[in-house]
Design a protein around this motif. Sequence first.
Motif, mmCIF file in Angstrom:
data_model
loop_
_atom_site.group_PDB
_atom_site.id
_atom_site.type_symbol
_atom_site.label_atom_id
_atom_site.label_comp_id
_atom_site.label_asym_id
_atom_site.label_seq_id
_atom_site.Cartn_x
_atom_site.Cartn_y
_atom_site.Cartn_z
ATOM 1 N N ARG A 5 23.871 9.124 3.236
ATOM 2 C CA ARG A 5 22.874 10.196 3.098
ATOM 3 C C ARG A 5 22.845 11.121 4.305
ATOM 4 O O ARG A 5 22.713 12.332 4.152
ATOM 5 C CB ARG A 5 21.478 9.616 2.877
ATOM 6 N N ASP A 6 22.936 10.547 5.504
ATOM 7 C CA ASP A 6 22.875 11.381 6.706
ATOM 8 C C ASP A 6 24.031 12.368 6.756
ATOM 9 O O ASP A 6 23.844 13.541 7.093
ATOM 10 C CB ASP A 6 22.865 10.518 7.967
ATOM 11 N N LEU A 9 23.374 15.016 4.062
ATOM 12 C CA LEU A 9 22.319 15.942 4.467
ATOM 13 C C LEU A 9 22.813 16.901 5.535
ATOM 14 O O LEU A 9 22.474 18.091 5.520
ATOM 15 C CB LEU A 9 21.094 15.167 4.953
ATOM 16 N N ARG A 92 21.731 11.918 -5.179
ATOM 17 C CA ARG A 92 20.448 12.282 -5.771
ATOM 18 C C ARG A 92 19.621 11.046 -6.118
ATOM 19 O O ARG A 92 18.413 11.000 -5.868
ATOM 20 C CB ARG A 92 20.667 13.127 -7.020
ATOM 21 N N SER A 94 19.803 8.181 -4.696
ATOM 22 C CA SER A 94 19.384 7.488 -3.464
ATOM 23 C C SER A 94 18.142 8.118 -2.857
ATOM 24 O O SER A 94 17.423 7.466 -2.100
ATOM 25 C CB SER A 94 20.528 7.483 -2.443
ATOM 26 N N LEU A 95 17.878 9.371 -3.188
ATOM 27 C CA LEU A 95 16.692 10.035 -2.646
ATOM 28 C C LEU A 95 15.404 9.462 -3.230
ATOM 29 O O LEU A 95 14.345 9.606 -2.630
ATOM 30 C CB LEU A 95 16.768 11.539 -2.895
ATOM 31 N N ASP A 97 14.647 6.522 -3.224
ATOM 32 C CA ASP A 97 14.249 5.429 -2.342
ATOM 33 C C ASP A 97 13.385 5.891 -1.173
ATOM 34 O O ASP A 97 12.799 5.069 -0.474
ATOM 35 C CB ASP A 97 15.474 4.706 -1.766
ATOM 36 N N LEU A 98 13.318 7.183 -0.964
ATOM 37 C CA LEU A 98 12.592 7.704 0.204
ATOM 38 C C LEU A 98 11.106 7.771 -0.049
ATOM 39 O O LEU A 98 10.611 7.954 -1.086
ATOM 40 C CB LEU A 98 13.108 9.096 0.576
#
Length: 98
Positions: A5-6, A9, A92, A94-95, A97-98
């Motif tokens: 993700r990092d 992003l 998408r 995985s987002l 989980d935030l």
Amino acid sequence: MVPDRDLILKALAHPVRRDMLAWLKEPERHFSGQSHPLGMGVCAGSFERCGLSQSTVSAHLAALSAAGLVTTRKVGPFVFYTRDERTIGAFRASLADL
């Protein structure tokens, strides 16, 4: 597959890279003048439409590739790019989980 993700992003933080991904979503609309068949992907040289130098375009494409957002295919001296929808979809998801 869990995407980084990092890294994604960071790749998406630049507006030109977001534009490139959007153009790749509809290559027929944005790259209709490409001399190679779009089924091969979009040739790196076709991205010069954004008004940047070849080296800058290459750096942006490298960032998208390193993040897994695009796949590359080398044919002779040409490199073709396509969106990696699997990675984009996993990112998408995985987002959530935030």
